[in-house]
Design a protein around this motif. Structure first.
Motif, PDB file in Angstrom:
ATOM      1  N   LEU A  18      -1.359  -0.949  41.556  1.00 50.47           N
ATOM      2  CA  LEU A  18      -1.529  -1.187  40.129  1.00 50.47           C
ATOM      3  C   LEU A  18      -2.378  -2.436  39.927  1.00 50.47           C
ATOM      4  O   LEU A  18      -2.077  -3.487  40.484  1.00 50.47           O
ATOM      5  CB  LEU A  18      -0.165  -1.353  39.467  1.00 50.47           C
ATOM      6  CG  LEU A  18      -0.161  -1.559  37.961  1.00 50.47           C
ATOM      7  CD1 LEU A  18       1.048  -0.871  37.360  1.00 50.47           C
ATOM      8  CD2 LEU A  18      -0.157  -3.002  37.576  1.00 50.47           C
ATOM      9  N   THR A  19      -3.439  -2.289  39.152  1.00 49.00           N
ATOM     10  CA  THR A  19      -4.261  -3.433  38.764  1.00 49.00           C
ATOM     11  C   THR A  19      -4.301  -3.458  37.245  1.00 49.00           C
ATOM     12  O   THR A  19      -4.903  -2.590  36.618  1.00 49.00           O
ATOM     13  CB  THR A  19      -5.694  -3.314  39.328  1.00 49.00           C
ATOM     14  OG1 THR A  19      -5.611  -3.114  40.741  1.00 49.00           O
ATOM     15  CG2 THR A  19      -6.491  -4.574  39.050  1.00 49.00           C
ATOM     16  N   ALA A  20      -3.622  -4.423  36.651  1.00 52.12           N
ATOM     17  CA  ALA A  20      -3.558  -4.521  35.196  1.00 52.12           C
ATOM     18  C   ALA A  20      -4.942  -4.828  34.628  1.00 52.12           C
ATOM     19  O   ALA A  20      -5.742  -5.505  35.272  1.00 52.12           O
ATOM     20  CB  ALA A  20      -2.564  -5.607  34.790  1.00 52.12           C
ATOM     21  N   PRO A  21      -5.248  -4.322  33.420  1.00 44.53           N
ATOM     22  CA  PRO A  21      -6.539  -4.613  32.797  1.00 44.53           C
ATOM     23  C   PRO A  21      -6.782  -6.118  32.703  1.00 44.53           C
ATOM     24  O   PRO A  21      -5.892  -6.879  32.342  1.00 44.53           O
ATOM     25  CB  PRO A  21      -6.405  -3.996  31.401  1.00 44.53           C
ATOM     26  CG  PRO A  21      -5.363  -2.939  31.564  1.00 44.53           C
ATOM     27  CD  PRO A  21      -4.413  -3.463  32.609  1.00 44.53           C
ATOM     28  N   ASP A  25      -6.084  -9.018  40.878  1.00 47.80           N
ATOM     29  CA  ASP A  25      -5.102  -8.887  41.953  1.00 47.80           C
ATOM     30  C   ASP A  25      -4.276  -7.617  41.776  1.00 47.80           C
ATOM     31  O   ASP A  25      -3.652  -7.405  40.752  1.00 47.80           O
ATOM     32  CB  ASP A  25      -4.207 -10.125  42.029  1.00 47.80           C
ATOM     33  CG  ASP A  25      -3.466 -10.408  40.740  1.00 47.80           C
ATOM     34  OD1 ASP A  25      -4.004 -10.073  39.661  1.00 47.80           O
ATOM     35  OD2 ASP A  25      -2.354 -10.953  40.795  1.00 47.80           O
ATOM     36  N   ALA A  26      -4.328  -6.761  42.772  1.00 48.08           N
ATOM     37  CA  ALA A  26      -3.585  -5.507  42.729  1.00 48.08           C
ATOM     38  C   ALA A  26      -2.150  -5.733  43.200  1.00 48.08           C
ATOM     39  O   ALA A  26      -1.878  -6.601  44.015  1.00 48.08           O
ATOM     40  CB  ALA A  26      -4.268  -4.477  43.612  1.00 48.08           C
ATOM     41  N   ARG A  27      -1.255  -4.948  42.660  1.00 49.22           N
ATOM     42  CA  ARG A  27       0.164  -5.021  43.028  1.00 49.22           C
ATOM     43  C   ARG A  27       0.555  -3.709  43.688  1.00 49.22           C
ATOM     44  O   ARG A  27       0.166  -2.649  43.230  1.00 49.22           O
ATOM     45  CB  ARG A  27       1.038  -5.197  41.777  1.00 49.22           C
ATOM     46  CG  ARG A  27       0.645  -6.335  40.876  1.00 49.22           C
ATOM     47  CD  ARG A  27       1.117  -7.617  41.438  1.00 49.22           C
ATOM     48  NE  ARG A  27       0.806  -8.688  40.497  1.00 49.22           N
ATOM     49  CZ  ARG A  27       0.982  -9.939  40.780  1.00 49.22           C
ATOM     50  NH1 ARG A  27       1.456 -10.298  41.943  1.00 49.22           N
ATOM     51  NH2 ARG A  27       0.674 -10.870  39.914  1.00 49.22           N
ATOM     52  N   GLU A  28       1.339  -3.784  44.750  1.00 50.11           N
ATOM     53  CA  GLU A  28       1.862  -2.574  45.366  1.00 50.11           C
ATOM     54  C   GLU A  28       3.142  -2.221  44.629  1.00 50.11           C
ATOM     55  O   GLU A  28       4.071  -3.022  44.550  1.00 50.11           O
ATOM     56  CB  GLU A  28       2.136  -2.802  46.843  1.00 50.11           C
ATOM     57  CG  GLU A  28       0.870  -2.988  47.646  1.00 50.11           C
ATOM     58  CD  GLU A  28       1.140  -3.087  49.135  1.00 50.11           C
ATOM     59  OE1 GLU A  28       2.193  -2.603  49.600  1.00 50.11           O
ATOM     60  OE2 GLU A  28       0.288  -3.652  49.829  1.00 50.11           O
ATOM     61  N   VAL A  29       3.176  -1.012  44.077  1.00 47.52           N
ATOM     62  CA  VAL A  29       4.310  -0.588  43.264  1.00 47.52           C
ATOM     63  C   VAL A  29       4.802   0.782  43.722  1.00 47.52           C
ATOM     64  O   VAL A  29       4.087   1.523  44.386  1.00 47.52           O
ATOM     65  CB  VAL A  29       3.940  -0.548  41.767  1.00 47.52           C
ATOM     66  CG1 VAL A  29       3.632  -1.934  41.241  1.00 47.52           C
ATOM     67  CG2 VAL A  29       2.768   0.386  41.494  1.00 47.52           C
ATOM     68  N   THR A  30       6.036   1.089  43.330  1.00 47.60           N
ATOM     69  CA  THR A  30       6.654   2.378  43.615  1.00 47.60           C
ATOM     70  C   THR A  30       7.049   3.001  42.281  1.00 47.60           C
ATOM     71  O   THR A  30       7.586   2.322  41.405  1.00 47.60           O
ATOM     72  CB  THR A  30       7.910   2.190  44.488  1.00 47.60           C
ATOM     73  OG1 THR A  30       7.534   1.499  45.675  1.00 47.60           O
ATOM     74  CG2 THR A  30       8.537   3.519  44.851  1.00 47.60           C
ATOM     75  N   LEU A  31       6.795   4.294  42.141  1.00 48.31           N
ATOM     76  CA  LEU A  31       7.154   5.010  40.926  1.00 48.31           C
ATOM     77  C   LEU A  31       8.665   5.030  40.766  1.00 48.31           C
ATOM     78  O   LEU A  31       9.399   5.292  41.719  1.00 48.31           O
ATOM     79  CB  LEU A  31       6.611   6.439  40.996  1.00 48.31           C
ATOM     80  CG  LEU A  31       6.833   7.319  39.779  1.00 48.31           C
ATOM     81  CD1 LEU A  31       6.076   6.768  38.568  1.00 48.31           C
ATOM     82  CD2 LEU A  31       6.368   8.739  40.063  1.00 48.31           C
ATOM     83  N   ILE A  40       7.915  -0.095  39.891  1.00 50.74           N
ATOM     84  CA  ILE A  40       8.567  -1.328  40.317  1.00 50.74           C
ATOM     85  C   ILE A  40       7.737  -1.935  41.433  1.00 50.74           C
ATOM     86  O   ILE A  40       7.361  -1.240  42.388  1.00 50.74           O
ATOM     87  CB  ILE A  40      10.002  -1.075  40.795  1.00 50.74           C
ATOM     88  CG1 ILE A  40      10.866  -0.621  39.625  1.00 50.74           C
ATOM     89  CG2 ILE A  40      10.585  -2.330  41.440  1.00 50.74           C
ATOM     90  CD1 ILE A  40      12.306  -0.349  39.968  1.00 50.74           C
ATOM     91  N   GLU A  41       7.445  -3.246  41.295  1.00 57.58           N
ATOM     92  CA  GLU A  41       6.711  -3.956  42.347  1.00 57.58           C
ATOM     93  C   GLU A  41       7.655  -4.199  43.508  1.00 57.58           C
ATOM     94  O   GLU A  41       8.734  -4.776  43.346  1.00 57.58           O
ATOM     95  CB  GLU A  41       6.149  -5.270  41.825  1.00 57.58           C
ATOM     96  CG  GLU A  41       5.314  -5.994  42.849  1.00 57.58           C
ATOM     97  CD  GLU A  41       4.688  -7.267  42.311  1.00 57.58           C
ATOM     98  OE1 GLU A  41       3.986  -7.918  43.089  1.00 57.58           O
ATOM     99  OE2 GLU A  41       4.902  -7.614  41.137  1.00 57.58           O
ATOM    100  N   ASP A  42       7.247  -3.756  44.681  1.00 51.73           N
ATOM    101  CA  ASP A  42       8.100  -3.845  45.863  1.00 51.73           C
ATOM    102  C   ASP A  42       8.464  -5.287  46.210  1.00 51.73           C
ATOM    103  O   ASP A  42       9.596  -5.574  46.578  1.00 51.73           O
ATOM    104  CB  ASP A  42       7.411  -3.179  47.058  1.00 51.73           C
ATOM    105  CG  ASP A  42       7.067  -1.719  46.772  1.00 51.73           C
ATOM    106  OD1 ASP A  42       7.798  -1.074  45.987  1.00 51.73           O
ATOM    107  OD2 ASP A  42       6.065  -1.234  47.318  1.00 51.73           O
ATOM    108  N   ALA A  43       7.512  -6.195  46.122  1.00 51.87           N
ATOM    109  CA  ALA A  43       7.726  -7.575  46.566  1.00 51.87           C
ATOM    110  C   ALA A  43       8.631  -8.377  45.637  1.00 51.87           C
ATOM    111  O   ALA A  43       9.426  -9.196  46.094  1.00 51.87           O
ATOM    112  CB  ALA A  43       6.386  -8.282  46.718  1.00 51.87           C
ATOM    113  N   THR A  44       8.517  -8.178  44.313  1.00 45.82           N
ATOM    114  CA  THR A  44       9.238  -9.032  43.367  1.00 45.82           C
ATOM    115  C   THR A  44      10.348  -8.337  42.594  1.00 45.82           C
ATOM    116  O   THR A  44      11.206  -8.989  42.027  1.00 45.82           O
ATOM    117  CB  THR A  44       8.268  -9.624  42.327  1.00 45.82           C
ATOM    118  OG1 THR A  44       7.723  -8.545  41.562  1.00 45.82           O
ATOM    119  CG2 THR A  44       7.159 -10.413  42.991  1.00 45.82           C
ATOM    120  N   GLY A  45      10.289  -7.017  42.509  1.00 45.31           N
ATOM    121  CA  GLY A  45      11.252  -6.286  41.704  1.00 45.31           C
ATOM    122  C   GLY A  45      10.848  -6.199  40.238  1.00 45.31           C
ATOM    123  O   GLY A  45      11.571  -5.632  39.426  1.00 45.31           O
TER     124      GLY A  45
END
Length: 68
Positions: A18-21, A25-31, A40-45
């Motif tokens: 996910l890269t917000a407009p 910096d892209a975030r690794e997320v899980t549906l 949900i971002e895996d690293a931070t919740g």
């Protein structure tokens, strides 16, 4: 005119990038199970909700503290 989705599938239909407009910096997320636009971002919740217009709402994860 449709906007480009800020979410890119990594190929398995569950893990995404996910890269917000306006962000680089892209975030690794899980549906989120049972959802089509919540991640949900895996690293931070942190939770991210992707709106139909391509914008992203971030909901910070709040750590619960133990009470006695």
């Amino acid at each position: 005119m449709p906007t480009k989705s800020p979410v890119q599938d990594e190929g398995d239909g569950k893990h995404f990038v996910l890269t917000a407009p306006g962000q680089t910096d892209a975030r690794e997320v899980t549906l989120v199970p049972g959802s089509k636009n919540s991640y949900i971002e895996d690293a931070t919740g942190d939770k991210y909700i992707v709106m139909p217009d391509g914008s992203v709402n971030r909901i910070p994860h709040v750590k619960k503290t133990a009470t006695k």
